[in-house]
Write an enzyme that holds these catalytic residues in place. Structure first.
Site, PDB file in Angstrom:
ATOM      1  N   SER A  74       0.816  -1.212   0.000  1.00 52.58           N
ATOM      2  CA  SER A  74       0.000   0.000   0.000  1.00 52.58           C
ATOM      3  C   SER A  74       0.850   1.263   0.000  1.00 52.58           C
ATOM      4  O   SER A  74       2.030   1.235   0.335  1.00 52.58           O
ATOM      5  CB  SER A  74      -0.911   0.019   1.231  1.00 52.58           C
ATOM      6  OG  SER A  74      -1.499  -1.226   1.460  1.00 52.58           O
TER       7      SER A  74
HETATM    8  N1  SAH Z   1      -0.444  -3.901   3.859  1.00 45.78           N
HETATM    9  C1  SAH Z   1       0.197  -4.791   2.922  1.00 45.78           C
HETATM   10  C2  SAH Z   1      -0.526  -4.834   1.614  1.00 45.78           C
HETATM   11  C3  SAH Z   1      -1.758  -5.646   1.707  1.00 45.78           C
HETATM   12  S1  SAH Z   1      -2.538  -5.930   0.154  1.00 45.78           S
HETATM   13  C4  SAH Z   1       1.645  -4.365   2.708  1.00 45.78           C
HETATM   14  O1  SAH Z   1       2.130  -3.511   3.466  1.00 45.78           O
HETATM   15  O2  SAH Z   1       2.304  -4.908   1.844  1.00 45.78           O
HETATM   16  C5  SAH Z   1      -3.840  -6.959   0.741  1.00 45.78           C
HETATM   17  C6  SAH Z   1      -3.466  -8.380   1.028  1.00 45.78           C
HETATM   18  O3  SAH Z   1      -4.613  -9.026   1.549  1.00 45.78           O
HETATM   19  C7  SAH Z   1      -3.041  -9.182  -0.199  1.00 45.78           C
HETATM   20  O4  SAH Z   1      -1.774  -9.721  -0.003  1.00 45.78           O
HETATM   21  C8  SAH Z   1      -4.106 -10.288  -0.300  1.00 45.78           C
HETATM   22  O5  SAH Z   1      -3.601 -11.519  -0.759  1.00 45.78           O
HETATM   23  C9  SAH Z   1      -4.575 -10.377   1.147  1.00 45.78           C
HETATM   24  N2  SAH Z   1      -5.886 -10.976   1.386  1.00 45.78           N
HETATM   25  C10 SAH Z   1      -7.032 -10.855   0.672  1.00 45.78           C
HETATM   26  N3  SAH Z   1      -8.019 -11.576   1.249  1.00 45.78           N
HETATM   27  C11 SAH Z   1      -7.485 -12.164   2.355  1.00 45.78           C
HETATM   28  C12 SAH Z   1      -7.994 -13.035   3.369  1.00 45.78           C
HETATM   29  N4  SAH Z   1      -9.261 -13.476   3.389  1.00 45.78           N
HETATM   30  N5  SAH Z   1      -7.157 -13.433   4.346  1.00 45.78           N
HETATM   31  C13 SAH Z   1      -5.864 -13.026   4.361  1.00 45.78           C
HETATM   32  N6  SAH Z   1      -5.327 -12.216   3.431  1.00 45.78           N
HETATM   33  C14 SAH Z   1      -6.131 -11.789   2.444  1.00 45.78           C
END
Ligand code: SAH
Length: 226
Positions: A74
């Site tokens: 993000s």
């Molecule tokens: N904050 C993170 C970016 C997150 S992007 C950083 O600093 O890099 C959102 C993430 O949520 C993705 O990796 C995606 O695979 C994950 N995601 C989506 N649905 C999910 C779920 N049900 N459980 C766990 N992770 C999930």
């Protein structure tokens, strides 16, 4: 506040990136981030360790970057606003859903006592674990699984942060929130959500909208279909 359990060498060889990091912190401050603990965390966590080599030269720009598997790390400003809204004091047990690169997990590790983070894409969970080790973060644990179910083994949590947008607030997450706990989650349609703060107090549950957000979809049993 000094980040817990980060080794002195966490930033890597002579801290070549220290100056870039200081500039990123200044960018966040100019945009209105005033929470000193949050700014300090950004000053100390080596973001370059959490992005793929191909985009490492852009690691300290205030932009979202691709991390593989169609996911992104993000934008720092978004994360800073998000982290400030949690108002962490350093004593909390935190649950994060959507580890992604692990960068935000490391920021949380600097701002709270312990962090449990769930990621549904196994390769991302593994890479994040490795980056977190390299960064010297030892108060964080990563689980590969469906985060819409929470991580009941360590519940309740003082704060829960969901880094993906879901159609509703997953019930298991509310159930795993401690009394007076705070849960932040983008709620709405795929691609357009409202960042929502869910607070649990003696009177029950309160949902407070904090503004528009655009996160990748939360996919799982209490989220969107894959
Ligand atoms: N904050 C993170 C970016 C997150 S992007 C950083 O600093 O890099 C959102 C993430 O949520 C993705 O990796 C995606 O695979 C994950 N995601 C989506 N649905 C999910 C779920 N049900 N459980 C766990 N992770 C999930």
């Amino acid at each position: 506040m000094v980040p817990r359990r980060l080794s002195p060498g966490a930033s890597g060889g002579g801290d070549t990136y220290g100056g870039y990091r200081a500039r990123l912190v200044e960018t966040l401050r100019v945009q209105g981030i005033r929470d000193l603990a949050v700014l300090k965390a950004f000053a100390e966590i080596p973001r370059h360790l959490f992005v793929p080599e191909a985009v490492r030269h852009r690691a300290y720009e205030d932009v979202a970057l691709p991390i593989g598997n169609g996911q992104t790390i993000s934008q720092p400003f978004t994360q800073a606003r998000y982290l400030a809204a949690l108002r962490l004091t350093g004593r909390e047990k935190v649950l994060e859903i959507g580890t992604g690169s692990g960068y935000q997990t490391a920021l949380l590790g600097a701002l709270a006592a312990t962090v449990f983070s769930v990621e549904r894409v196994e390769t991302l969970a593994r890479a994040a674990q490795q980056a977190l080790r390299l960064a010297g973060a030892t108060n964080v644990s990563v689980l590969h699984g469906d985060g819409t179910l929470g991580w009941s083994a360590y519940a309740p949590y003082d704060a829960i942060l969901v880094a993906a947008g879901g159609p509703e607030v997953p019930r298991p997450l509310v159930e795993q929130l401690a009394p007076r706990g705070r849960l932040l989650i983008p709620v709405g349609a795929r691609g357009a959500q409202t960042l929502t703060l869910v607070e649990r107090d003696d009177a029950g549950i309160r949902q407070i909208p904090l503004g528009e957000a655009r996160f990748v979809p939360l996919v799982g049993e209490h989220g969107f279909d894959a």
